[in-house]
Design a protein around this motif. Structure first.
Motif, PDB file in Angstrom:
ATOM      1  N   ALA A 186      -4.639   3.932  19.864  1.00 26.92           N
ATOM      2  CA  ALA A 186      -3.929   2.745  18.855  1.00 26.92           C
ATOM      3  C   ALA A 186      -3.756   1.599  19.409  1.00 26.92           C
ATOM      4  CB  ALA A 186      -2.825   3.814  18.295  1.00 26.92           C
ATOM      5  N   TYR A 187      -2.977   1.672  20.746  1.00 28.11           N
ATOM      6  CA  TYR A 187      -2.661   0.508  21.230  1.00 28.11           C
ATOM      7  C   TYR A 187      -3.850  -0.424  21.753  1.00 28.11           C
ATOM      8  CZ  TYR A 187       2.393   0.929  20.955  1.00 28.11           C
ATOM      9  OH  TYR A 187       3.638   1.013  20.437  1.00 28.11           O
ATOM     10  N   GLU A 188      -4.768   0.442  22.047  1.00 26.88           N
ATOM     11  CA  GLU A 188      -6.020  -0.394  22.477  1.00 26.88           C
ATOM     12  C   GLU A 188      -6.548  -1.163  21.185  1.00 26.88           C
ATOM     13  OE1 GLU A 188      -9.171  -2.004  24.589  1.00 26.88           O
ATOM     14  OE2 GLU A 188      -7.428  -0.618  25.193  1.00 26.88           O
ATOM     15  N   MET A 189      -6.353  -0.400  20.120  1.00 22.84           N
ATOM     16  CA  MET A 189      -7.057  -1.158  18.976  1.00 22.84           C
ATOM     17  C   MET A 189      -6.146  -2.292  18.477  1.00 22.84           C
ATOM     18  SD  MET A 189      -9.948   0.443  17.625  1.00 22.84           S
ATOM     19  CE  MET A 189     -10.066   0.695  19.443  1.00 22.84           C
ATOM     20  N   ILE A 190      -4.690  -2.075  18.954  1.00 22.92           N
ATOM     21  CA  ILE A 190      -3.986  -3.148  18.563  1.00 22.92           C
ATOM     22  C   ILE A 190      -4.087  -4.482  19.384  1.00 22.92           C
ATOM     23  CG2 ILE A 190      -1.588  -4.304  18.895  1.00 22.92           C
ATOM     24  CD1 ILE A 190      -2.157  -2.367  15.944  1.00 22.92           C
ATOM     25  N   SER A 191      -4.361  -4.187  20.771  1.00 16.77           N
ATOM     26  CA  SER A 191      -4.766  -5.507  21.731  1.00 16.77           C
ATOM     27  C   SER A 191      -6.235  -6.051  21.260  1.00 16.77           C
ATOM     28  CB  SER A 191      -4.871  -4.684  23.041  1.00 16.77           C
ATOM     29  OG  SER A 191      -6.100  -3.767  22.976  1.00 16.77           O
ATOM     30  N   GLN A 192      -6.920  -5.248  20.841  1.00 21.28           N
ATOM     31  CA  GLN A 192      -8.261  -5.885  20.217  1.00 21.28           C
ATOM     32  C   GLN A 192      -7.893  -6.641  19.311  1.00 21.28           C
ATOM     33  OE1 GLN A 192     -11.546  -5.963  21.653  1.00 21.28           O
ATOM     34  NE2 GLN A 192     -10.658  -4.713  23.387  1.00 21.28           N
ATOM     35  N   ALA A 193      -7.158  -6.361  18.307  1.00 21.34           N
ATOM     36  CA  ALA A 193      -6.942  -7.190  17.026  1.00 21.34           C
ATOM     37  C   ALA A 193      -6.068  -8.323  17.549  1.00 21.34           C
ATOM     38  CB  ALA A 193      -5.786  -6.344  16.252  1.00 21.34           C
ATOM     39  N   ASP A 194      -5.266  -8.315  18.453  1.00 20.02           N
ATOM     40  CA  ASP A 194      -4.390  -9.449  18.978  1.00 20.02           C
ATOM     41  C   ASP A 194      -5.356 -10.487  19.409  1.00 20.02           C
ATOM     42  OD1 ASP A 194      -1.586 -10.653  19.463  1.00 20.02           O
ATOM     43  OD2 ASP A 194      -2.539 -10.487  21.519  1.00 20.02           O
ATOM     44  N   LEU A 195      -6.251  -9.992  20.116  1.00 22.30           N
ATOM     45  CA  LEU A 195      -7.195 -10.633  20.988  1.00 22.30           C
ATOM     46  C   LEU A 195      -8.330 -11.532  19.835  1.00 22.30           C
ATOM     47  CD1 LEU A 195      -8.873 -11.680  23.540  1.00 22.30           C
ATOM     48  CD2 LEU A 195     -10.572  -9.892  22.929  1.00 22.30           C
ATOM     49  N   TYR A 196      -8.527 -10.873  18.977  1.00 20.57           N
ATOM     50  CA  TYR A 196      -9.206 -11.772  17.726  1.00 20.57           C
ATOM     51  C   TYR A 196      -8.102 -12.661  17.061  1.00 20.57           C
ATOM     52  CZ  TYR A 196     -13.541  -9.518  18.265  1.00 20.57           C
ATOM     53  OH  TYR A 196     -14.926  -8.884  18.753  1.00 20.57           O
TER      54      TYR A 196
END
Length: 529
Positions: free
Chosen positions: A280-290
């Motif tokens: 889940a936090y990996e998905m959050i990091s990707q969202a923050d990147l975009y």
């Protein structure tokens, strides 16, 4: 007559949905009727879930009731003079209790309701009569104190099948109207758990010979159901249906980065498996990147990728939903930023001084801080840097825990004073040398009579003792001569007479400008030494 009033439930058995909540409310009412006082009842839930209807059903069980809603003025004085007195006195009709109803207590705000929340909390603590209150936002800050002193019941949205059954078996059956079952079910889903909205929409479409069709339903549009941050976060963490999650994100009007912060904060509170939390936090990091790419490039098309990562990405990180209640909390990052506001202000103040003194940018100044922490371990170095940057005591503490020893400060101040005296003496000497360079020596004056006017006495001398001249006078002399031979008063005599005449003419035209002082006999310059 409006159908919502015509088919309003009169008893608990007629109320649809929230069966568990109804049982708790009935027990609360029974306790009061048996002479066992209870805490005030606080019903919290979205519109159309039956809060006001239940309050009126409870009111029917008491001899009298007093009701204040959102349209009434609810200031401190008004509440204390009406509700406050009623809550502490008996009913006029015998020994029976009187019920106090307060609607939308989370909406008490503004000038008209000034002090209303404080008065209501006081009434809750001192009341001897049953009180029922309603609110819409479970996480409103105005309810924090109230919830501690009340019996809180959270009313859930009514499920679409339940709404569909009520519309079909109660409303349409009594009105003797037939509609397409599929369209009716679609209307029930569009109401988003609001039974009152569904009844009003149905009446508007089918009353007076109208028909409920796909076309007429599309014209009315879907109920404006803007989701709150709490609803969106709950949907993301509780659901595994990507379509529902994406719809909930679209219905939310908050800043998507704020929603992402809420989701990130509550992931470990909902998910229990370490791998699920990691994914889940990996998905959050990707969202923050975009989100970062969108800000840097001003291309907000990246937001849709960020929404997919922080919404369906986080929702599908779990293998199954957890059947538990998890309270959604706000991001700790905001509270930490609030607590560190003073530290950040101190950091920025030091960086500004570094920017001015060291001629570096603020970003570069921030990178120097770790090196300053090492350099400030030495007392002498710490004093020299703080003296150069003109740091205050609280700014020095940013780089070292203890103050610079007083004896070190005294010794360094003494050294600094000595260095200032040396620099001052060098400066005086440089001024003297500059002035002497502009004044010809005595031999030149005797050999070359062209350097002097006829008014000069052949026996005049130059005194070179400058010790009695103050620093301000030396500064004025340096400014007058500019340490440059071309601007010497004596050298001006060597200029062409035509230039002197032009200068004199210009001086006469400018009346405000003072006339140039003439040299008197016995002077080599304008200054007598």
């Amino acid at each position: 007559m409006l159908w919502v009033d015509k088919y309003r439930p009169k008893t608990f058995s007629e109320v649809v949905g929230n069966n568990k909540q109804k049982k708790v409310i009935e027990d609360w009412l029974e306790a009061w009727q048996n002479g066992n006082p209870q805490k005030p009842l606080l019903l919290i839930g979205p519109a159309g879930t039956g809060k006001t209807t239940i309050a009126h059903i409870i009111a029917n069980e008491f001899s009298e009731h007093i009701e204040l809603n959102a349209s009434d003025k609810r200031s401190h004085d008004l509440l204390m003079s009406t509700i406050g007195e009623s809550a502490s006195t008996r009913s006029l009709f015998g020994e029976n209790r009187k019920l106090i109803i307060m609607d939308e207590v989370d909406g008490i705000h503004g000038t008209n309701d000034r002090g209303g929340t404080k008065a209501l909390n006081k009434i809750i603590k001192e009341s001897k009569q049953p009180i029922v209150m309603m609110a819409n936002d479970f996480y409103s800050s105005k309810l924090t104190t109230m919830k501690k002193n009340c019996q809180v019941i959270k009313m859930d949205k009514i499920r679409a099948p339940t709404i569909n059954k009520f519309l079909r078996d109660v409303v349409l059956k009594n009105e003797e109207i037939e509609v397409d079952p599929d369209v009716l079910l679609k209307l029930s889903k569009r109401s988003s758990g609001d039974l009152r909205s569904a009844i009003n929409t149905l009446q508007a479409l089918v009353e007076n010979g109208g028909e409920l069709t796909e076309e007429t339903l599309d014209i009315t549009g879907q109920k404006d159901n803007t989701a709150s941050v709490i609803d969106t976060v709950t949907r993301v963490l509780k659901s595994t249906n990507p379509i529902n999650v994406k719809r909930s994100l679209r219905e939310n009007n908050e800043d998507p980065t704020l929603v992402m912060e809420y989701i990130a904060e509550n992931i470990p509170r909902e998910y229990e498996n370490n791998k699920e939390i990691k994914d889940a936090y990996e998905m959050i990091s990707q969202a923050d990147l975009y989100f970062g790419r969108a800000r840097s490039s001003r291309n907000y098309g990246y937001w849709r990728y960020a929404s997919d990562f922080m919404g369906p990405g986080v929702a599908l990180s779990k293998k199954q939903t957890y059947k538990k209640f998890t309270r959604v909390t706000g991001p700790m990052a905001f509270s930490l930023m609030g607590r560190s506001r003073g530290q950040r202000a101190l950091r920025d103040r030091i960086a500004s001084k570094m920017e001015e003194k060291m001629h570096i940018s603020l970003q570069v100044a921030y990178t120097v801080f770790p090196y300053f922490e090492i350099m400030f371990e030495d007392d002498v170095t710490a004093w020299e840097i703080s003296d150069f940057l003109e740091l205050e005591d609280d700014e020095i503490k940013r780089f070292r825990k203890k103050k610079i020893p007083k004896k070190v400060c005294t010794a360094m101040e003494k050294v600094k004073a000595e260095m200032r005296e040396e620099e001052k003496e060098e400066w005086r000497n440089s001024i003297k040398q500059g002035i002497y360079a502009n004044i010809p020596n005595q031999n030149d004056l005797s050999d070359d009579n062209s350097l002097v006017n006829d008014e000069y006495d052949a026996g005049m001398t130059i005194k070179d003792d400058f010790n009695d001249i103050s620093d301000d006078e030396l500064d004025a002399i340096a400014s007058e001569f500019s340490l440059d031979n071309s601007k010497s008063k004596l050298n001006k005599n060597k200029k062409d007479k035509s230039k002197d005449n032009n200068k004199n003419n210009e001086d006469e035209l400018i009346e405000e400008k003072p006339k140039e002082e003439k040299l008197e006999k016995g002077q080599t310059t304008l200054f007598s030494f």
